[in-house]
Design a protein around this motif. Structure first.
Motif, PDB file in Angstrom:
ATOM      1  N   ALA A  39       0.829  -1.210   0.000  1.00 57.88           N
ATOM      2  CA  ALA A  39       0.000   0.000   0.000  1.00 57.88           C
ATOM      3  C   ALA A  39       0.866   1.264   0.000  1.00 57.88           C
ATOM      4  CB  ALA A  39      -0.947  -0.007   1.194  1.00 57.88           C
ATOM      5  N   VAL A  55      -5.938  -3.832  -1.349  1.00 60.88           N
ATOM      6  CA  VAL A  55      -7.301  -4.115  -0.869  1.00 60.88           C
ATOM      7  C   VAL A  55      -7.971  -5.155  -1.760  1.00 60.88           C
ATOM      8  CG1 VAL A  55      -9.623  -3.109  -0.582  1.00 60.88           C
ATOM      9  CG2 VAL A  55      -7.626  -1.919   0.346  1.00 60.88           C
ATOM     10  N   LEU A 103      -7.910  -0.915   4.072  1.00 58.05           N
ATOM     11  CA  LEU A 103      -7.045  -2.087   4.141  1.00 58.05           C
ATOM     12  C   LEU A 103      -7.199  -2.767   5.503  1.00 58.05           C
ATOM     13  CD1 LEU A 103      -4.923  -3.875   2.821  1.00 58.05           C
ATOM     14  CD2 LEU A 103      -3.176  -2.263   3.639  1.00 58.05           C
TER      15      LEU A 103
END
Length: 166
Positions: A39, A55, A103
């Motif tokens: 991320a 995600v 997330l």
């Protein structure tokens, strides 16, 4: 489906149960580490370069955990003695939850689903672990073989996230 000392048919020996359960149990933490690093890297790069986002990778694993692994374990549990469930290849894209979850939310959902899988496995006796089904690609799999397939699938997505995180 060789590995963990099986005979190549997807049928595992009893000592391999603990190893496969440990591998499954370690996935949420390994997934979290890889997804968080990915991320950060994706945000810095301004995108994924066409890959699923962190995600989306986790949402996929949530979908597979429920639809595929839980479904197949239930099919084995409910099968009449001497009847082997037959499974086609299944690869659901994403879970049914909202696409805009964080997330943290999807990681927690995956961990909860995986905990449920571990609980299902903990409830099995020797006869339960010995039940088999026939997969269209992998052939005959007992519970240990099925769960090694699940762990392999986890590892594929964790590796994808690690690549995104570099």
């Amino acid at each position: 489906m060789s590995g963990d000392g099986d005979n190549g048919s997807g049928i595992g020996a009893r000592p391999n149960r603990a190893a496969v359960v440990e591998r499954l149990a370690s996935a949420p933490e390994r997934l979290e580490t890889a997804a968080r690093l990915a991320a950060v890297a994706v945000a810095a790069a301004g995108g994924t370069g066409g890959e699923w986002s962190p995600v989306e990778n986790v949402r996929h694993l949530i979908a597979v955990e429920g639809a595929v692994w839980h479904g197949r374990l239930r099919a084995l549990e409910l099968a009449e003695p001497g009847i082997e469930p037959r499974w086609a290849w299944a690869e659901p894209t994403f879970d049914d939850g909202p696409a805009d979850r964080s997330l943290e939310e999807v990681l927690a959902t995956f961990a909860g689903r995986r905990f449920a899988t571990i609980a299902m496995l903990a409830a099995l006796d020797d006869a339960g672990w010995a039940r088999t089904g026939i997969h269209a690609t992998y052939g005959r799999l007992d519970v240990s073989g099925l769960m090694r397939t699940a762990a392999d699938h986890d590892d594929e997505h964790i590796e994808t996230l690690k690549r995104l995180g570099r």
